[in-house]
Design an enzyme around this catalytic site. Structure first.
Site, PDB file in Angstrom:
ATOM      1  N   SER A 176       0.837  -1.206   0.000  1.00 25.55           N
ATOM      2  CA  SER A 176       0.000   0.000   0.000  1.00 25.55           C
ATOM      3  C   SER A 176       0.870   1.253   0.000  1.00 25.55           C
ATOM      4  O   SER A 176       1.796   1.372   0.813  1.00 25.55           O
ATOM      5  CB  SER A 176      -0.894   0.036   1.238  1.00 25.55           C
ATOM      6  N   GLU A 259      -0.509  -3.557  13.708  1.00 24.99           N
ATOM      7  CA  GLU A 259      -1.499  -3.417  12.637  1.00 24.99           C
ATOM      8  C   GLU A 259      -2.868  -3.942  13.082  1.00 24.99           C
ATOM      9  O   GLU A 259      -3.893  -3.307  12.858  1.00 24.99           O
ATOM     10  CB  GLU A 259      -1.017  -4.184  11.399  1.00 24.99           C
TER      11      GLU A 259
HETATM   12  C1  LIG Z   1      -6.279  -3.486   1.702  1.00 27.20           C
HETATM   13  C2  LIG Z   1      -5.018  -4.283   1.815  1.00 27.20           C
HETATM   14  C3  LIG Z   1      -3.808  -3.651   2.084  1.00 27.20           C
HETATM   15  C4  LIG Z   1      -2.635  -4.405   2.161  1.00 27.20           C
HETATM   16  N1  LIG Z   1      -1.455  -3.747   2.371  1.00 27.20           N
HETATM   17  C5  LIG Z   1      -0.312  -4.452   2.439  1.00 27.20           C
HETATM   18  C6  LIG Z   1       0.943  -3.774   2.587  1.00 27.20           C
HETATM   19  O1  LIG Z   1       1.020  -2.555   2.641  1.00 27.20           O
HETATM   20  N2  LIG Z   1       2.066  -4.524   2.639  1.00 27.20           N
HETATM   21  C7  LIG Z   1       2.054  -5.888   2.578  1.00 27.20           C
HETATM   22  O2  LIG Z   1       3.108  -6.499   2.699  1.00 27.20           O
HETATM   23  N3  LIG Z   1       0.881  -6.569   2.401  1.00 27.20           N
HETATM   24  C8  LIG Z   1      -0.296  -5.876   2.318  1.00 27.20           C
HETATM   25  N4  LIG Z   1      -1.488  -6.544   2.114  1.00 27.20           N
HETATM   26  C9  LIG Z   1      -1.474  -7.985   1.919  1.00 27.20           C
HETATM   27  C10 LIG Z   1      -2.103  -8.775   3.059  1.00 27.20           C
HETATM   28  O3  LIG Z   1      -1.249  -8.797   4.173  1.00 27.20           O
HETATM   29  C11 LIG Z   1      -2.404 -10.168   2.510  1.00 27.20           C
HETATM   30  O4  LIG Z   1      -3.400 -10.031   1.513  1.00 27.20           O
HETATM   31  C12 LIG Z   1      -2.912 -11.131   3.573  1.00 27.20           C
HETATM   32  O5  LIG Z   1      -1.909 -11.405   4.516  1.00 27.20           O
HETATM   33  C13 LIG Z   1      -3.414 -12.453   2.959  1.00 27.20           C
HETATM   34  O6  LIG Z   1      -2.472 -13.016   2.138  1.00 27.20           O
HETATM   35  P1  LIG Z   1      -2.813 -13.468   0.632  1.00 27.20           P
HETATM   36  O7  LIG Z   1      -3.541 -12.322  -0.016  1.00 27.20           O
HETATM   37  O8  LIG Z   1      -1.564 -13.944   0.013  1.00 27.20           O
HETATM   38  O9  LIG Z   1      -3.858 -14.628   0.792  1.00 27.20           O
HETATM   39  P2  LIG Z   1      -3.537 -16.218   1.120  1.00 27.20           P
HETATM   40  O10 LIG Z   1      -2.603 -16.260   2.238  1.00 27.20           O
HETATM   41  O11 LIG Z   1      -3.109 -16.810  -0.188  1.00 27.20           O
HETATM   42  O12 LIG Z   1      -4.935 -16.711   1.529  1.00 27.20           O
HETATM   43  C14 LIG Z   1      -5.964 -17.085   0.599  1.00 27.20           C
HETATM   44  C15 LIG Z   1      -7.161 -17.594   1.399  1.00 27.20           C
HETATM   45  O13 LIG Z   1      -6.791 -18.776   2.153  1.00 27.20           O
HETATM   46  C16 LIG Z   1      -7.058 -18.600   3.534  1.00 27.20           C
HETATM   47  N5  LIG Z   1      -6.001 -19.225   4.338  1.00 27.20           N
HETATM   48  C17 LIG Z   1      -4.669 -19.166   4.121  1.00 27.20           C
HETATM   49  N6  LIG Z   1      -3.998 -19.834   5.077  1.00 27.20           N
HETATM   50  C18 LIG Z   1      -4.937 -20.317   5.938  1.00 27.20           C
HETATM   51  C19 LIG Z   1      -4.873 -21.092   7.130  1.00 27.20           C
HETATM   52  N7  LIG Z   1      -3.717 -21.492   7.649  1.00 27.20           N
HETATM   53  N8  LIG Z   1      -6.046 -21.390   7.749  1.00 27.20           N
HETATM   54  C20 LIG Z   1      -7.244 -20.996   7.245  1.00 27.20           C
HETATM   55  N9  LIG Z   1      -7.352 -20.268   6.106  1.00 27.20           N
HETATM   56  C21 LIG Z   1      -6.231 -19.933   5.469  1.00 27.20           C
HETATM   57  C22 LIG Z   1      -7.041 -17.094   3.743  1.00 27.20           C
HETATM   58  O14 LIG Z   1      -7.791 -16.712   4.885  1.00 27.20           O
HETATM   59  C23 LIG Z   1      -7.669 -16.582   2.446  1.00 27.20           C
HETATM   60  O15 LIG Z   1      -9.057 -16.648   2.519  1.00 27.20           O
HETATM   61  C24 LIG Z   1      -2.669  -5.815   2.001  1.00 27.20           C
HETATM   62  C25 LIG Z   1      -3.890  -6.440   1.711  1.00 27.20           C
HETATM   63  C26 LIG Z   1      -5.045  -5.702   1.610  1.00 27.20           C
HETATM   64  C27 LIG Z   1      -6.315  -6.419   1.266  1.00 27.20           C
END
Ligand SMILES: Cc1cc2nc3c(=O)[nH]c(=O)nc-3n(C[C@H](O)[C@H](O)[C@H](O)COP(=O)(O)OP(=O)(O)OC[C@H]3O[C@@H](n4cnc5c(N)ncnc54)[C@H](O)[C@@H]3O)c2cc1C
Length: 412
Positions: A176, A259
């Protein structure tokens, strides 16, 4: 420094706000219901300039980082003071904040204050808390979100001329505000031959460094606050390392707990609220409908519970307890209320939520942002895992990779 009396302190805050922010908060007129903003780069810069001018005045008046210890550049006050400050702020037309400002002052500044060397703290903490410098969070990767410790961005010792630095290669995503940031708090793998949590190191990387390419990501809401950040042979001096080599997971964990606490707190307005939905129901002449009344009562109860949960987290922090799993409960409840608020607004608006340029459109901005809030800072499911394991004492998820070196793990 002794803690001031809350009521007296609040009066001083109100006086300072009245003198600094001339206008009271507007009442009536179109409301800003967006959870995340959708702005052009030029508008984003203007917004950042406005909010930075305010944050600088706030920092200089001693209200910059209210809960951070005095020796780390803060005011050293209990969390209840931060909630009181936010309450007072709501009565004034304070420039709206953005994710980059929150990441800079709420995550990266405090992380540096906690883990930086004296030289790093001296050089960066004040400027970050004052928003003279802006910093983004370079944690997530295409293959490492919920399982952040699996990250693959590599940093190896620089064996070049001076030999006192690192060279980083990899890709970050969902960063972000990265396009407007001066620095990024980067997590990189410095030792692939130990289990995944043990081989990570944190760095503060200048976003203008050679080898950094930032590409905006277009979101469904129309905005581009997210970015992909590519690092190719980026040289980072060792003086910008945050914490010990291999200690990056501690830096990450502390930053993520800041956070979650911020996400669950009620200090910053995010999207529409119960009061906005109530006003909508009234403006549509639906507030007397028995079914709508029941829905409104349900949302009100959840909103009150959300505030009570945030209050509990704030009181625990005031008593010197780390945020821990309570912050996960707060974040989960906050995301749930945000989602339900949007759903009730859509129920009331019907088709106008999809094709309307007035109130309906304002709610669309809420609706398109709310799902993102359920992911950012750890998804709902991850908060539930934390609550299950650390609050309810349920059996932990199987962790087959626990003692396996990162280099021996299979990666997609
Ligand atoms: C508005 C916004 C701002 C953000 N800003 C930043 C930023 O500034 N910097 C940064 O580094 N990141 C940022 N992010 C990223 C954010 O930290 C990740 O999107 C988040 O940690 C989820 O990771 P992923 O998107 O890779 O989903 P995944 O980890 O691939 O997950 C996919 C799905 O599987 C589920 N899942 C995964 N593992 C498990 C488990 N062990 N048990 C149950 N369910 C599970 C998840 O809940 C999700 O529904 C941002 C995200 C958003 C939406």
């Amino acid at each position: 420094m002794s803690t001031p009396e809350l009521a007296t302190w609040r009066t001083e805050v109100r006086r300072w706000l009245a003198a600094t922010v001339a206008a009271p908060a507007a009442t009536g007129g179109p409301r800003d219901l967006a959870v995340f903003r959708n702005l052009s780069d030029a508008d984003e810069r203007t917004l950042l300039d406005n909010v930075r001018a305010y944050r600088r005045a706030r920092y200089d008046a001693g209200y910059g980082a209210l809960t951070l210890p005095v020796e780390q550049g803060g005011a050293g006050l209990p969390a209840l003071f931060a909630a009181a400050f936010a309450d007072e702020e709501r009565a004034f037309a304070v420039p709206p904040s953005t994710e980059l400002i929150s990441v800079t002052t709420g995550l990266v500044g405090p992380a540096l204050a906690m883990f930086g060397t004296p030289a790093l703290r001296e050089r960066f903490v004040g400027p970050l808390l004052r928003t003279d410098l802006l910093a983004c969070q370079l944690f997530s990767e295409p293959g490492a979100g919920s399982d952040l410790a699996a990250l693959s961005c590599r940093a190896v010792r620089d064996t070049g001329d001076t030999g006192d630095g690192w060279v980083a290669d990899g890709q970050k995503v969902w960063s972000s505000g990265a396009r407007f940031a001066d620095y990024g708090l980067l997590l990189a793998r410095t030792d692939p031959d130990v289990p995944k949590h043990a081989g990570i190191t944190a760095f503060l990387v200048p976003m203008g460094a050679a080898g950094i390419e930032i590409r905006p990501i277009r979101q469904m809401s129309g905005g581009t606050s997210f970015n992909e950040v590519f690092l190719t042979g980026v040289r980072i001096p060792d003086s910008l390392r945050v914490g010990a080599v291999g200690n990056g997971w501690r830096v990450a964990n502390a930053t993520l707990s800041f956070e979650r606490t911020a996400s669950g707190s009620v200090t910053r307005r995010k999207g529409g609220t119960f009061d906005d939905v109530l006003e909508l129901a009234r403006s549509l002449g639906r507030a007397g409908d028995p079914v709508v009344r029941q829905q409104l009562a349900d949302l009100h109860i959840r909103t009150v519970l959300r505030a009570a949960t945030a209050g509990r987290v704030a009181r625990a922090a005031a008593a010197g307890m780390p945020p821990g799993p309570a912050a996960s409960v707060g974040k989960l409840v906050a995301s749930d209320v945000l989602t339900r608020t949007g759903e009730l607004a859509v129920d009331l608006l019907g088709g106008r939520a999809a094709a309307d340029t007035g109130e309906g459109f304002a709610w669309t901005e809420h609706l398109l942002g709310a799902p993102g809030y359920r992911l950012a800072g750890g998804t709902d499911q991850i908060q539930r895992n934390i609550i299950g394991e650390r609050v309810l004492g349920l059996p932990a998820e199987p962790r087959a990779d626990k003692d396996v070196p990162w280099s021996g793990l299979s990666r997609s």
